[in-house]
Design a protein around this motif. Structure first.
Motif, short mmCIF file in Angstrom:
data_model
loop_
_atom_site.label_atom_id
_atom_site.label_comp_id
_atom_site.label_asym_id
_atom_site.label_seq_id
_atom_site.Cartn_x
_atom_site.Cartn_y
_atom_site.Cartn_z
N ALA A 14 0.85 -1.20 0.00
CA ALA A 14 0.00 0.00 0.00
C ALA A 14 0.88 1.25 0.00
N PRO A 15 0.35 2.42 -0.38
CA PRO A 15 1.13 3.66 -0.26
C PRO A 15 1.59 3.84 1.18
N GLY A 16 2.86 4.17 1.35
CA GLY A 16 3.41 4.36 2.69
C GLY A 16 3.97 3.08 3.30
N ALA A 17 3.93 1.96 2.52
CA ALA A 17 4.44 0.69 3.06
C ALA A 17 5.77 0.33 2.40
N MET A 18 6.56 -0.47 3.10
CA MET A 18 7.79 -1.01 2.51
C MET A 18 7.91 -2.48 2.93
N ALA A 19 8.74 -3.23 2.20
CA ALA A 19 8.91 -4.65 2.50
C ALA A 19 10.29 -5.08 2.02
N SER A 20 10.82 -6.09 2.66
CA SER A 20 12.12 -6.63 2.26
C SER A 20 11.89 -7.86 1.38
N VAL A 21 12.58 -7.92 0.25
CA VAL A 21 12.51 -9.11 -0.60
C VAL A 21 13.94 -9.54 -0.93
N THR A 22 14.12 -10.82 -1.21
CA THR A 22 15.43 -11.31 -1.63
C THR A 22 15.29 -11.87 -3.03
N VAL A 23 16.13 -11.42 -3.94
CA VAL A 23 16.16 -11.94 -5.31
C VAL A 23 17.63 -12.14 -5.68
N LEU A 24 17.95 -13.32 -6.20
CA LEU A 24 19.33 -13.66 -6.57
C LEU A 24 20.30 -13.41 -5.42
N GLY A 25 19.83 -13.66 -4.22
CA GLY A 25 20.69 -13.52 -3.04
C GLY A 25 20.84 -12.10 -2.55
N ASP A 26 20.31 -11.12 -3.28
CA ASP A 26 20.41 -9.72 -2.86
C ASP A 26 19.17 -9.34 -2.05
N GLN A 27 19.41 -8.71 -0.90
CA GLN A 27 18.28 -8.23 -0.09
C GLN A 27 17.93 -6.82 -0.56
N ILE A 28 16.67 -6.64 -0.88
CA ILE A 28 16.21 -5.37 -1.45
C ILE A 28 14.99 -4.89 -0.67
N VAL A 29 14.95 -3.56 -0.41
CA VAL A 29 13.75 -3.02 0.22
C VAL A 29 12.94 -2.35 -0.89
N ILE A 30 11.68 -2.83 -1.03
CA ILE A 30 10.81 -2.18 -2.02
C ILE A 30 9.75 -1.42 -1.24
N GLY A 31 9.32 -0.30 -1.76
CA GLY A 31 8.33 0.51 -1.06
C GLY A 31 7.52 1.33 -2.03
N ARG A 32 6.46 1.91 -1.48
CA ARG A 32 5.60 2.79 -2.27
C ARG A 32 5.42 4.07 -1.44
N THR A 33 5.80 5.20 -2.02
CA THR A 33 5.66 6.46 -1.27
C THR A 33 4.17 6.79 -1.13
N LYS A 34 3.88 7.76 -0.25
CA LYS A 34 2.48 8.19 -0.09
C LYS A 34 1.94 8.74 -1.40
N ALA A 35 2.84 9.29 -2.22
CA ALA A 35 2.42 9.83 -3.53
C ALA A 35 2.24 8.71 -4.55
N GLY A 36 2.54 7.46 -4.18
CA GLY A 36 2.29 6.31 -5.06
C GLY A 36 3.51 5.84 -5.84
N ARG A 37 4.66 6.50 -5.65
CA ARG A 37 5.85 6.11 -6.43
C ARG A 37 6.50 4.85 -5.85
N LEU A 38 6.72 3.87 -6.72
CA LEU A 38 7.39 2.64 -6.28
C LEU A 38 8.89 2.86 -6.27
#
Ligand code: FES
Ligand SMILES: [Fe+2]
Length: 361
Positions: free
Chosen positions: A40-64
């Protein structure tokens, strides 16, 4: 997984891929990170892809955004900090990072400290939202990569179900299961899909696609209850690099798209995500049942893939035999040629030719 394969089919034995192909999935590819609805807007989450830990998020303005989940100060995971919908505050010493990865503030600095926080930046990854999925790109040279797949329906989406299962098995083993006609009657032999002992010979026509191949439109299998319920519609299946199976089932003007995406979490774990989309209004009330069936399917794959992985760890070789395993050989060939093209800085060109295949399933 480092392994080797042998093809027992005389016609294709010269194509047996070298062991190196069983190694890393390509970094120069879009991978399904998670369902877009879960961010959701304002949320972030940690994902792992190809062994790299990445934080993905969506700003309140909707930008991923997608950033390396590692604070450049002393390595703390940014995903463990606070996100106010605009910037992330690191949980260790409070450095603040914008959605572009640039540091905005270092609270411990005082007047006279020469450091400019804006000089510090966390690595960014290309991220995109399409058809309800968040896609992550892990490598360089985005322009020459296979595009994010388009799951296009003619009408408005009336039903959308996404389920994921984490499989403790290598990427290659999981991708092979997406294009393996031979396992269906044994692994997916539930009474509601395809009971055992109904195998019959099938003939399928294939043609190459820019980054994969297509099983051309044909009438769906008569020995599958699921397809019979839909009145044995026309179905067409695409396989695309790096590991995507997209089936389009057409019923007149309407269609069902059933797609499975493999995401390499690390060398031994793969996320399988199944997405079903349809513009058939009748499917809407069936969404919970579709979700249950999708998960049941993936769990059936998960059980056997984890057991096979254990076998491959004892002895890392495979035999790819007969026309039912030809699609697996094509996968390794596409993967090898794509890796070689990227390595040489050349455009990838698919060398597969149209072919008719027969097998019993
Ligand atoms: S580790 Fe992030 S601010 Fe220190
Ligand atoms: Fe399967």
């Amino acid at each position: 997984m480092s392994s080797s394969t042998t093809t027992g089919d005389a016609r294709t034995s010269a194509e047996a891929p070298p062991a190196s192909e069983f190694r890393e999935p390509p970094r120069e590819a879009w991978y399904c990170a998670r369902s877009a609805g879960s961010l959701a807007p304002g949320a972030m989450a940690s994902v792992t892809v190809l062994g790299d830990q990445i934080v993905i998020g969506r700003t309140k303005a909707g930008r991923l955004f997608a950033l390396r989940d590692r604070c450049p100060h002393r390595g703390a995971p940014l995903s463990g900090g606070q996100f106010d919908g605009t910037a992330i505050t690191c949980p260790f010493h409070g450095w603040r990072f914008g959605a572009d990865g640039r540091c905005q503030a270092m609270p411990t600095l005082v007047d006279g400290d020469v450091t400019d926080p804006g000089q510090v930046k966390v690595g960014e990854f290309p991220v995109r939202e399409s058809d309800g999925i968040i896609w992550l790109y892990m490598g360089a040279g985005l322009a020459e990569a296979p595009p994010v797949p388009a799951l296009t329906l003619a009408g408005a989406t009336r039903c959308r179900v996404a389920v994921s299962v984490l499989v403790e098995a290598s990427y290659d083993l999981c991708v092979l299961s997406l294009i393996d006609p031979g396992h269906v009657g044994y692994v997916h032999n539930s009474w509601w899909w395809r009971p055992t002992a109904t195998a019959r010979e099938k003939i399928k026509d294939f043609e190459p696609l820019p980054f994969g191949f297509r099983m051309k439109a044909h009438k769906a299998a008569a020995n599958s209850r699921g397809y019979r319920l839909l009145g044995r519609p026309q179905t067409e299946v695409d396989f695309l690099l790096p590991g995507q199976r997209i089936e389009r089932i057409r019923m007149g003007e309407r269609s069902i798209i059933n797609a499975t995406f493999a995401t390499p979490i690390d060398a031994r774990r793969t996320l399988l995500t199944n997405v079903l989309l349809s513009d058939l209004p009748q499917l809407m009330p069936l969404a919970p049942l579709i979700g249950w069936a999708g998960r049941a399917f993936l769990r059936q794959d998960q059980r056997i893939l984890e057991l096979a992985q254990q076998g491959l760890e004892r002895k890392p070789t495979m035999l790819l035999l007969g026309q039912a395993d030809r699609l697996g050989q094509w996968y390794f060939r596409l993967k090898r040629d794509y890796a070689a093209a990227r390595h040489e800085g050349k455009a990838f060109s698919n060398t597969l030719a149209p072919e008719r295949l027969r097998w019993r399933t």
